[in-house]
Design an enzyme around this catalytic site. Sequence first.
Site, PDB file in Angstrom:
ATOM      1  N   HIS A 146     -23.766 -65.748   2.665  1.00  0.00           N
ATOM      2  CA  HIS A 146     -24.649 -66.791   2.154  1.00  0.00           C
ATOM      3  C   HIS A 146     -26.026 -66.205   1.826  1.00  0.00           C
ATOM      4  CE1 HIS A 146     -22.219 -70.464   3.506  1.00  0.00           C
ATOM      5  NE2 HIS A 146     -21.475 -69.396   3.709  1.00  0.00           N
TER       6      HIS A 146
ATOM      7  N   ASP B  39     -28.986 -74.043   2.212  1.00  0.00           N
ATOM      8  CA  ASP B  39     -27.548 -73.896   2.363  1.00  0.00           C
ATOM      9  C   ASP B  39     -26.872 -75.208   2.730  1.00  0.00           C
ATOM     10  OD1 ASP B  39     -24.959 -72.931   3.826  1.00  0.00           O
ATOM     11  OD2 ASP B  39     -25.760 -71.169   2.806  1.00  0.00           O
TER      12      ASP B  39
END
Length: 176
Positions: free
Chosen positions: A21, A126
């Site tokens: 990520h 995120d």
Amino acid sequence: MASQASSQLHFVLFPFLIQGHIIPMIDIARLLAKQGAFVTIVTTPKNAARFQNVIERGIQSGLPIQVIEFRFPCQEVGLPEGCENWDMLPSITLVPKFFSAVEMLQLPLENLFREIQPKPSCLISDMLLPWTVSSASKFNVPRIVFHGFSGFCLSCLHSLSVSKVHESVSSDSEYF
């Protein structure tokens, strides 16, 4: 960098603390900065150290990027000290504690939003940080969700959602 014009877009990027990520969020940060936006990446010290060389090269080439580090509350949740990334967890049983520690970063993020100059124009955070929705809203900053799914995966998920073909499957081994 904080002395940039107040009309300049300022993106705050907050990736989940896992390499898969962080890496694409760093790429997004560089792309935004290449377009003239000021970019702040929020992470923890150990994670910042992992991508420090990439960011430093960008800054040296003139990209308006800064990194702000939050102390990760390992001890407060019972994680080993320095356990700031998913891949540093010594056991999968510590995942709930890791998520608890990540949630404790909400207050530092909100304090940053109060203090940072220029004021953020947008938060890109995120999908595994759902609490950032309320933090961004509190400061009237739009929030864009980041997730690392590919376009093909998203297309498949959409097709399943629309067709609902999976709802007619009668067993785990039945093909559809």
